[in-house]
Design an enzyme around this catalytic site. Structure first.
Site, PDB file in Angstrom:
ATOM      1  N   ASP A   1      -1.454   4.778  -6.057  1.00 39.62           N
ATOM      2  CA  ASP A   1       0.087   4.371  -5.989  1.00 39.62           C
ATOM      3  C   ASP A   1       0.601   5.849  -6.677  1.00 39.62           C
ATOM      4  O   ASP A   1       1.662   5.974  -6.100  1.00 39.62           O
ATOM      5  CB  ASP A   1       0.504   3.279  -6.611  1.00 39.62           C
ATOM      6  CG  ASP A   1      -0.010   2.000  -5.588  1.00 39.62           C
ATOM      7  OD1 ASP A   1      -1.041   1.709  -5.803  1.00 39.62           O
ATOM      8  OD2 ASP A   1       0.632   1.654  -4.727  1.00 39.62           O
TER       9      ASP A   1
ATOM     10  N   GLN B   1      -5.752  -8.834  -2.153  1.00 37.27           N
ATOM     11  CA  GLN B   1      -5.799  -7.726  -0.889  1.00 37.27           C
ATOM     12  C   GLN B   1      -7.177  -7.399  -0.730  1.00 37.27           C
ATOM     13  O   GLN B   1      -7.308  -6.992   0.578  1.00 37.27           O
ATOM     14  CB  GLN B   1      -4.760  -6.380  -1.668  1.00 37.27           C
ATOM     15  CG  GLN B   1      -3.547  -6.581  -1.778  1.00 37.27           C
ATOM     16  CD  GLN B   1      -3.109  -7.050  -3.223  1.00 37.27           C
ATOM     17  OE1 GLN B   1      -3.833  -7.643  -3.850  1.00 37.27           O
ATOM     18  NE2 GLN B   1      -1.889  -6.583  -3.743  1.00 37.27           N
TER      19      GLN B   1
ATOM     20  N   ARG C   1      10.315  -1.211  -4.912  1.00 38.15           N
ATOM     21  CA  ARG C   1       9.216  -1.397  -5.650  1.00 38.15           C
ATOM     22  C   ARG C   1       9.317  -0.120  -6.694  1.00 38.15           C
ATOM     23  O   ARG C   1       9.570   0.949  -5.963  1.00 38.15           O
ATOM     24  CB  ARG C   1       7.924  -1.433  -4.673  1.00 38.15           C
ATOM     25  CG  ARG C   1       7.799  -2.987  -4.135  1.00 38.15           C
ATOM     26  CD  ARG C   1       6.517  -3.178  -3.597  1.00 38.15           C
ATOM     27  NE  ARG C   1       5.401  -3.435  -4.546  1.00 38.15           N
ATOM     28  CZ  ARG C   1       4.129  -3.548  -4.467  1.00 38.15           C
ATOM     29  NH1 ARG C   1       3.725  -3.304  -2.959  1.00 38.15           N
ATOM     30  NH2 ARG C   1       3.280  -3.976  -5.209  1.00 38.15           N
TER      31      ARG C   1
ATOM     32  N   GLY D   1       0.773  -1.188  -0.064  1.00 32.61           N
ATOM     33  CA  GLY D   1       0.015   0.012   0.080  1.00 32.61           C
ATOM     34  C   GLY D   1       1.040   1.109   0.176  1.00 32.61           C
ATOM     35  O   GLY D   1       2.003   1.424   0.726  1.00 32.61           O
ATOM     36  N   ALA D   2       0.663   2.225  -1.145  1.00 29.10           N
ATOM     37  CA  ALA D   2       1.609   3.227  -1.265  1.00 29.10           C
ATOM     38  C   ALA D   2       2.138   4.074   0.116  1.00 29.10           C
ATOM     39  O   ALA D   2       3.165   4.231   0.428  1.00 29.10           O
ATOM     40  CB  ALA D   2       1.018   4.222  -2.155  1.00 29.10           C
TER      41      ALA D   2
HETATM   42  O1  MRU Z   1       0.742  -4.077  -4.499  1.00 34.13           O
HETATM   43  P1  MRU Z   1       0.098  -3.132  -3.246  1.00 34.13           P
HETATM   44  O2  MRU Z   1      -0.742  -4.086  -2.287  1.00 34.13           O
HETATM   45  O3  MRU Z   1       1.077  -2.542  -2.769  1.00 34.13           O
HETATM   46  O4  MRU Z   1      -1.006  -2.384  -4.178  1.00 34.13           O
HETATM   47  C1  MRU Z   1      -1.718  -1.509  -3.139  1.00 34.13           C
HETATM   48  C2  MRU Z   1      -2.565  -0.449  -4.115  1.00 34.13           C
HETATM   49  O5  MRU Z   1      -2.734  -0.579  -5.292  1.00 34.13           O
HETATM   50  C3  MRU Z   1      -3.420   0.205  -3.063  1.00 34.13           C
HETATM   51  O6  MRU Z   1      -4.690   0.474  -3.861  1.00 34.13           O
HETATM   52  C4  MRU Z   1      -2.673   1.839  -3.081  1.00 34.13           C
HETATM   53  O7  MRU Z   1      -1.235   1.550  -2.962  1.00 34.13           O
HETATM   54  C5  MRU Z   1      -3.356   2.854  -2.269  1.00 34.13           C
HETATM   55  S1  MRU Z   1      -3.128   2.453  -0.720  1.00 34.13           S
HETATM   56  C6  MRU Z   1      -3.829   3.610   0.228  1.00 34.13           C
END
Ligand code: MRU
Length: 342
Positions: free
Chosen positions: A236, A195, A88, A46-47
């Site tokens: 993200d 997720q 990442r 999650g970003a």
């Molecule tokens: O691969 P992830 O689980 O890190 O991807 C997360 C997402 O795409 C979320 O929607 C995004 O980071 C927003 S989190 C507030």
């Protein structure tokens, strides 16, 4: 709920999201490299959570530097920042947090090194606390867009787990729920890492917010039946023109929402806006391992061995599909997103 990430007794503690909801385990990192691996392996994801964790990881790394001058300290710190940057590629919050920590150190180059080592811990903690405050502001601005009785679809997990706490898209839902709006959430399972099923359903259930889990494929049909009134997702990276990179499948949801006349909102803190990207087509999209697609949890095969696989972890939703972006400074139309930074 157990914090997503925290600093405790000289270590970084991370709630291991790769094991949820089956096991609730906390990973204790004593070296910054373990933090880099935790981000790569989606133990924390999650970003905003990635950004906060990176800052904590750098604070941890800084404690281990033995230097006799600022230049020596900075060189060693830069190596850690480079390593962290490689974790990442898509979530800009990672680079935002690393830049902020680097700037913080540089602006204190005349101070004693032991003092800087103490202060970077406080700066990482400040980033964490700011993230929670931004999410609460996003929640309050977003809740005003939701009316009583609405069913809201969300994709992936943009909740407390994806941030330092409260969440962005789920922050909006939490704030609406707190104001006693009788809402229901539809959570897309979010293949391939699930997720939505593993994390969004888990955290909303803990809060007692009515939630229905669906397969990603069911969203269009439910929209056609009039059973979804609004969509809200996280981000993200948001480009200067309002294009949004988010979990793979977000674009499909946005196109479906537009086709059915359903408002589609993105909720994100200002740390997710990247005005150096003129449009979404320049945003780097992470390609992840084929085993995420060909197996369940890396254990049970669900596809023939050797099959060719494409596994982009994110997609870009063009600004024209987005009704509004809910930020910690208010709600804007996508093409005005750069004004938030200004
Ligand atoms: O691969 P992830 O689980 O890190 O991807 C997360 C997402 O795409 C979320 O929607 C995004 O980071 C927003 S989190 C507030």
């Amino acid at each position: 709920m157990i914090p997503t990430v925290e600093w405790e007794h000289g270590a970084v503690k991370i709630l291991d999201q790769s094991l949820l909801p089956e096991k609730v385990e906390v990973l204790v990192c004593h070296e910054y490299q373990s933090v880099v691996h935790a981000i790569q392996d989606l133990k924390v994801r999650g970003a905003p959570a990635i950004g906060v964790t990176a800052a904590m990881g750098l604070a941890l790394g800084a404690q281990s530097i033995k230097a006799s001058s600022f230049t020596e300290f900075q060189t060693a710190f830069q190596v850690m920042c480079d390593c962290m940057s490689s974790a990442r590629p898509t979530a800009v919050n990672l680079f935002w947090a690393i830049d902020r920590m680097k700037r913080f150190v540089l602006e204190r180059k005349d101070k004693p090194l032991e003092w800087i080592q103490q202060q970077v811990i406080l700066e990482a903690q400040a980033i964490l606390e700011e993230d929670i405050r931004m999410n609460q502001a996003i929640g309050d601005f977003g809740a005003a867009l939701i009316t009583d009785g609405q069913t809201i679809l969300t994709h992936c997990n943009a909740g407390a787990l994806a941030t330092a706490g409260y969440g962005t898209a789920l922050g909006v839902i939490r704030s609406a729920w707190k104001t006693k709006k009788g809402i229901r959430v539809i959570a897309d399972e979010t293949r391939p890492v699930l997720q939505g099923a593993r994390l969004t359903a888990w955290e909303l259930q803990q809060d007692g917010i009515p939630t229905t889990l669906i397969t990603d494929n069911a969203a269009g049909s439910l929209m056609k039946q009039g059973r979804i009134h609004l969509c809200v997702v996280g981000a993200d990276r948001i480009a200067a023109n309002g294009d949004v990179a988010n979990k793979i499948g977000t674009y499909s949801v946005a196109v479906l929402a537009k086709a059915h006349g359903i408002p589609f909102y993105v909720a994100a803190p200002s740390s997710t806006i990247d005005i150096t990207m003129t449009s979404g087509e320049h945003i780097p999209i992470e390609q992840r391992s084929s085993t995420e697609v060909t197996t369940l949890y890396g254990r049970h095969p669900i596809a023939p061995e050797g099959i060719d696989v494409l596994n982009p972890a994110f997609d870009v939703t063009p600004a024209e599909y987005i009704t509004g972006i809910i930020t910690d400074h208010g709600v804007v139309v996508p093409h005005e997103i750069a004004t938030i930074i200004a």
